[in-house]
Design a protein around this motif. Sequence first.
Motif, short mmCIF file in Angstrom:
data_model
loop_
_atom_site.label_atom_id
_atom_site.label_comp_id
_atom_site.label_asym_id
_atom_site.label_seq_id
_atom_site.Cartn_x
_atom_site.Cartn_y
_atom_site.Cartn_z
N TYR A 5 0.81 -1.22 0.00
CA TYR A 5 0.00 0.00 0.00
C TYR A 5 0.84 1.26 0.00
O TYR A 5 0.65 2.13 -0.83
N PRO A 6 1.83 1.41 0.93
CA PRO A 6 2.55 2.67 0.96
C PRO A 6 3.73 2.74 0.01
O PRO A 6 4.34 3.78 -0.11
N TYR A 37 6.09 0.40 11.62
CA TYR A 37 4.80 0.88 11.11
C TYR A 37 3.75 -0.20 11.31
O TYR A 37 3.99 -1.37 11.03
N GLN A 40 -1.60 -1.27 8.36
CA GLN A 40 -2.00 -1.51 6.98
C GLN A 40 -2.17 -2.98 6.63
O GLN A 40 -2.17 -3.35 5.46
N ASN A 41 -2.31 -3.81 7.64
CA ASN A 41 -2.64 -5.22 7.40
C ASN A 41 -3.44 -5.74 8.58
O ASN A 41 -2.96 -5.74 9.72
N ALA A 62 -0.54 3.85 10.72
CA ALA A 62 -0.69 4.31 9.33
C ALA A 62 -2.05 3.85 8.78
O ALA A 62 -2.37 2.68 8.86
N THR A 65 -5.87 9.26 6.16
CA THR A 65 -5.75 9.50 4.72
C THR A 65 -6.50 10.73 4.22
O THR A 65 -6.23 11.19 3.11
N ASN A 76 -7.67 5.25 7.77
CA ASN A 76 -7.61 3.99 7.05
C ASN A 76 -6.65 3.05 7.76
O ASN A 76 -5.44 3.22 7.67
N LEU A 77 -7.20 2.06 8.45
CA LEU A 77 -6.38 1.06 9.13
C LEU A 77 -6.62 -0.32 8.54
O LEU A 77 -6.65 -1.33 9.25
N ALA A 78 -6.79 -0.34 7.22
CA ALA A 78 -6.97 -1.60 6.50
C ALA A 78 -8.07 -2.42 7.16
O ALA A 78 -9.17 -1.95 7.35
N GLY A 111 -0.32 8.88 3.18
CA GLY A 111 -0.44 7.57 2.57
C GLY A 111 -0.61 7.64 1.07
O GLY A 111 -0.70 8.72 0.47
N TRP A 250 9.66 -1.27 8.01
CA TRP A 250 8.33 -1.48 7.44
C TRP A 250 8.16 -2.99 7.24
O TRP A 250 8.98 -3.64 6.60
#
Length: 285
Positions: A5-6, A37, A40-41, A62, A65, A76-78, A111, A250
């Motif tokens: 994503y990033p 980080y 995002q998953n 992260a 957004t 947005n935290l997936a 992001g 990351w």
Amino acid sequence: MAAGYPQSAKALLIILSILITGCSPIRSSEDSGITIYWGQNGFEGELDQTCATGVYKYVNIAFLTTFGCGKERILNLAGHCNPDYNTCQKYSSEIRACQDMGVKVLLSLGGARGDYDFGIENPSSKLYWEDLARALADYSTPEKKVYLGAAPQCPYPDGNLDTAIRTGLFDFVWVQFYNNYRCDNTERIDKLLASWEEGSSSLPAGTQLFMGLPAARETADTGYVPPDVLIYEVLPKIKTSPNYGGIMLWGKYYDTYYSKTIKQAVCNSSTVHDEDLLISMVSEY
């Protein structure tokens, strides 16, 4: 900033801590550590579980957004939560739990996708970030210090944030030493070390330097450094730099063993100092 994503992000990220007390100074000789980080998953575990591992000094959430110009803020935290149903509110208590463990929790604004007013998608947008840094630094008071950080691209100098970093206002700089063929270890480790030395010698006095790396081979196109190479070939050399701050990774989903393996070698001391506010400007282009 990273793969997935990033990795394709071409935006300015501003990283803000959430409710941190005290204002002790940051000292690289005592405060080296690992930054991760998270967010995002949905399969990477909860925030408080991440902090409870005991291996991270900083956890960056992260991403936020959407923000600015009266827009409704969107987090947005997936797969972790859904802001539309207020299921992200649980992280207020998890943030406090992390802080009680001595972990600094930061919120990453920006992001790869989103709608916000900060963007450095081309070299012309390098203008005025030093003015933003000065404006943010002006919020410091004797009781509450504002710490500024930057996460520029390697090689040095970063095309967007260099002017801002040269102001000397930044307390720490997390450089992405991966997905950057000109300075990562794709060909040889001495290229990575030479890039570190160039950045270290060019930073203003008092600025900490962190080496940003992928936590696993599959999270970056280039620049993965095996833990044994980092411990025995890289860290002994970069830790001699007076502005050495630690390692940034990351990301949490991929960090199944990397940080645990390197932690003792990364850290100079377990000393923890509290800060009030940390802000990081992150270059992506």
